[in-house]
Design a protein around this motif. Structure first.
Motif, PDB file in Angstrom:
ATOM      1  N   VAL A  44     -77.289 -65.439 -23.690  1.00 36.06           N
ATOM      2  CA  VAL A  44     -78.086 -64.252 -23.948  1.00 36.06           C
ATOM      3  C   VAL A  44     -78.517 -63.675 -22.608  1.00 36.06           C
ATOM      4  N   PHE A  45     -78.946 -62.417 -22.633  1.00 34.19           N
ATOM      5  CA  PHE A  45     -79.412 -61.772 -21.406  1.00 34.19           C
ATOM      6  C   PHE A  45     -80.642 -62.487 -20.886  1.00 34.19           C
ATOM      7  N   GLU A  46     -80.674 -62.709 -19.575  1.00 36.82           N
ATOM      8  CA  GLU A  46     -81.778 -63.451 -18.966  1.00 36.82           C
ATOM      9  C   GLU A  46     -82.163 -62.808 -17.646  1.00 36.82           C
ATOM     10  N   LEU A  47     -83.451 -62.556 -17.463  1.00 33.33           N
ATOM     11  CA  LEU A  47     -83.951 -62.004 -16.212  1.00 33.33           C
ATOM     12  C   LEU A  47     -84.117 -63.128 -15.199  1.00 33.33           C
ATOM     13  N   GLY A  48     -83.479 -62.978 -14.055  1.00 36.98           N
ATOM     14  CA  GLY A  48     -83.586 -64.004 -13.033  1.00 36.98           C
ATOM     15  C   GLY A  48     -82.622 -65.144 -13.288  1.00 36.98           C
ATOM     16  N   LYS A  49     -82.609 -66.092 -12.387  1.00 38.02           N
ATOM     17  CA  LYS A  49     -81.718 -67.231 -12.460  1.00 38.02           C
ATOM     18  C   LYS A  49     -82.383 -68.373 -13.192  1.00 38.02           C
ATOM     19  N   ASN A  50     -81.626 -68.996 -14.093  1.00 36.46           N
ATOM     20  CA  ASN A  50     -82.162 -70.122 -14.838  1.00 36.46           C
ATOM     21  C   ASN A  50     -82.286 -71.342 -13.940  1.00 36.46           C
ATOM     22  N   THR A  51     -83.476 -71.912 -13.878  1.00 38.74           N
ATOM     23  CA  THR A  51     -83.699 -73.122 -13.085  1.00 38.74           C
ATOM     24  C   THR A  51     -84.140 -74.231 -14.023  1.00 38.74           C
ATOM     25  N   ALA A  52     -83.234 -75.139 -14.304  1.00 37.34           N
ATOM     26  CA  ALA A  52     -83.519 -76.213 -15.244  1.00 37.34           C
ATOM     27  C   ALA A  52     -84.592 -77.139 -14.686  1.00 37.34           C
ATOM     28  N   SER A  53     -85.413 -77.667 -15.574  1.00 42.00           N
ATOM     29  CA  SER A  53     -86.476 -78.576 -15.166  1.00 42.00           C
ATOM     30  C   SER A  53     -86.517 -79.732 -16.158  1.00 42.00           C
ATOM     31  N   VAL A  54     -87.379 -80.691 -15.881  1.00 42.50           N
ATOM     32  CA  VAL A  54     -87.521 -81.844 -16.773  1.00 42.50           C
ATOM     33  C   VAL A  54     -88.767 -81.720 -17.634  1.00 42.50           C
ATOM     34  N   ASN A  55     -89.384 -80.548 -17.655  1.00 39.75           N
ATOM     35  CA  ASN A  55     -90.570 -80.360 -18.484  1.00 39.75           C
ATOM     36  C   ASN A  55     -90.219 -80.514 -19.957  1.00 39.75           C
ATOM     37  N   ARG A  56     -91.155 -80.978 -20.754  1.00 41.86           N
ATOM     38  CA  ARG A  56     -90.944 -81.178 -22.181  1.00 41.86           C
ATOM     39  C   ARG A  56     -91.971 -80.382 -22.979  1.00 41.86           C
ATOM     40  N   PRO A  57     -91.569 -79.744 -24.084  1.00 45.33           N
ATOM     41  CA  PRO A  57     -90.175 -79.632 -24.517  1.00 45.33           C
ATOM     42  C   PRO A  57     -89.407 -78.639 -23.655  1.00 45.33           C
ATOM     43  N   ARG A  58     -88.116 -78.832 -23.554  1.00 45.19           N
ATOM     44  CA  ARG A  58     -87.285 -77.943 -22.736  1.00 45.19           C
ATOM     45  C   ARG A  58     -86.832 -76.763 -23.581  1.00 45.19           C
ATOM     46  N   ILE A  59     -87.496 -75.650 -23.411  1.00 44.59           N
ATOM     47  CA  ILE A  59     -87.115 -74.409 -24.082  1.00 44.59           C
ATOM     48  C   ILE A  59     -86.476 -73.516 -23.033  1.00 44.59           C
ATOM     49  N   GLU A  60     -85.194 -73.259 -23.186  1.00 41.35           N
ATOM     50  CA  GLU A  60     -84.429 -72.501 -22.202  1.00 41.35           C
ATOM     51  C   GLU A  60     -83.826 -71.259 -22.844  1.00 41.35           C
ATOM     52  N   GLN A  61     -83.441 -70.310 -21.988  1.00 46.91           N
ATOM     53  CA  GLN A  61     -82.735 -69.126 -22.467  1.00 46.91           C
ATOM     54  C   GLN A  61     -81.236 -69.385 -22.561  1.00 46.91           C
ATOM     55  N   ASN A  62     -80.692 -70.097 -21.568  1.00 43.34           N
ATOM     56  CA  ASN A  62     -79.266 -70.366 -21.535  1.00 43.34           C
ATOM     57  C   ASN A  62     -79.012 -71.808 -21.130  1.00 43.34           C
ATOM     58  N   PHE A  63     -77.773 -72.216 -21.312  1.00 39.28           N
ATOM     59  CA  PHE A  63     -77.385 -73.603 -21.070  1.00 39.28           C
ATOM     60  C   PHE A  63     -76.258 -73.631 -20.050  1.00 39.28           C
ATOM     61  N   ASP A  64     -76.378 -74.507 -19.050  1.00 37.12           N
ATOM     62  CA  ASP A  64     -75.384 -74.619 -17.986  1.00 37.12           C
ATOM     63  C   ASP A  64     -74.949 -76.077 -17.875  1.00 37.12           C
ATOM     64  N   LEU A  65     -73.692 -76.352 -18.217  1.00 35.09           N
ATOM     65  CA  LEU A  65     -73.191 -77.729 -18.196  1.00 35.09           C
ATOM     66  C   LEU A  65     -73.288 -78.352 -16.813  1.00 35.09           C
ATOM     67  N   GLU A  66     -72.846 -77.630 -15.795  1.00 36.28           N
ATOM     68  CA  GLU A  66     -72.864 -78.173 -14.436  1.00 36.28           C
ATOM     69  C   GLU A  66     -74.283 -78.453 -13.970  1.00 36.28           C
ATOM     70  N   GLN A  67     -75.188 -77.562 -14.337  1.00 37.02           N
ATOM     71  CA  GLN A  67     -76.585 -77.740 -13.940  1.00 37.02           C
ATOM     72  C   GLN A  67     -77.176 -78.993 -14.594  1.00 37.02           C
ATOM     73  N   GLU A  68     -76.812 -79.245 -15.850  1.00 36.92           N
ATOM     74  CA  GLU A  68     -77.322 -80.431 -16.537  1.00 36.92           C
ATOM     75  C   GLU A  68     -76.763 -81.707 -15.910  1.00 36.92           C
ATOM     76  N   ALA A  69     -75.492 -81.675 -15.512  1.00 37.14           N
ATOM     77  CA  ALA A  69     -74.897 -82.851 -14.870  1.00 37.14           C
ATOM     78  C   ALA A  69     -75.610 -83.183 -13.561  1.00 37.14           C
ATOM     79  N   GLN A  70     -75.950 -82.153 -12.794  1.00 34.79           N
ATOM     80  CA  GLN A  70     -76.655 -82.362 -11.528  1.00 34.79           C
ATOM     81  C   GLN A  70     -78.087 -82.829 -11.767  1.00 34.79           C
ATOM     82  N   LEU A  71     -78.738 -82.249 -12.779  1.00 41.70           N
ATOM     83  CA  LEU A  71     -80.138 -82.591 -13.055  1.00 41.70           C
ATOM     84  C   LEU A  71     -80.281 -84.056 -13.467  1.00 41.70           C
TER      85      LEU A  71
END
Length: 257
Positions: free
Chosen positions: A161-188
């Motif tokens: 979906v359209f997202e303002l700015g770059k998605n920066t994944a975090s470990v906060n709970r619950p994880r409510i995100e706009q988009n999902f990035d496989l590579e980012q999850e592997a690194q996290l």
């Protein structure tokens, strides 16, 4: 000099404006037509691939090219603590369905550790409605703790979906995100995972999730409607330029008599 030559030469600004409107309208119209054809092609490709026997993701490490759009089966254990809730997702509506089409909610993404390995496969488990009054209040979803077998379609991603700015994944709970990035999850998480997701299909809804996914061709009619509107805009721009030019020519002719 014919009438069209006079309309072009004596109305340069109007002509340039009309050409701009026509160009934009035609370009946007053809883009919408191409999007519709892409969706139709994707639906046909998926339909053909789904006639093939399902792939066992426990048998070997499949690449995205090998597994994409194929039916797949995976056996493993869910990691519910790592679930990601993808926000602002419309309720899936199967072909021909219209009920609650505009209801907003979450796509529930939960990693599955493949049995006997440390490899992770992300599962797009289904859709759940959101609480419109409290965004962080998540709907009740049950996740099996025992070994499970999950069936579905292998996809490159769960959709964006359209997202303002770059998605920066975090470990906060619950994880409510706009988009999902496989590579980012592997690194996290620093874990090994397959290069695609599994969109779960079937099931009786006992987990509280809707899995009636819309086919890829959904929205083709909307693209055709948008294309018609853009082409109509282009044609209207040309007609406006032509009619106003003819009227001006007629006025000049009346004055010269």
């Amino acid at each position: 000099m014919n009438i069209f030559s006079r309309l072009f030469i004596k109305r340069i600004a109007a002509t340039v404006s009309a050409l701009l409107v026509v160009a934009i309208g035609c370009a946007a119209g053809f883009w919408q037509m191409s999007r519709a054809h892409q969706k139709i092609g994707l639906a046909e490709s998926m339909a053909a691939k789904q006639q093939l026997p399902p792939l066992s993701l426990n048998a070997q490490d499949w690449t995205l090219e090998e597994a994409a759009e194929r039916r797949v089966v995976a056996k493993g254990s869910f990691l519910p603590a790592e679930t990601i809730w993808l926000d602002n997702r419309p309720r899936p509506v199967p072909l021909g369905g219209v009920e609650n089409a505009s209801q907003s909610g979450f796509y529930v993404m939960t990693p599955l550790r493949l049995a006997g390995t440390e490899t992770i496969l992300w599962i797009k488990r289904g859709w759940a409605p959101r609480n419109n009054d409290e965004r962080t209040q998540l709907p009740p979803v049950s996740t099996p703790s025992e070994l499970v077998e999950v069936e579905g379609i292998a996809l490159a991603n769960p959709g964006k979906v359209f997202e303002l700015g770059k998605n920066t994944a975090s470990v906060n709970r619950p994880r409510i995100e706009q988009n999902f990035d496989l590579e980012q999850e592997a690194q996290l998480h620093a874990w090994r995972q397959l290069p695609f997701i599994l969109q779960e299909s079937g099931g009786d809804g006992a987990d509280g999730l809707t899995k009636n996914w819309a086919p890829p061709s959904t929205g083709v009619e909307r693209h055709y409607a948008y294309a018609f509107q853009w082409f109509a805009l282009a044609f209207s721009g040309f007609l406006f330029w032509l009619i106003t030019g003819l009227m001006q020519q007629r006025k000049r002719g009346d004055k010269s008599e």
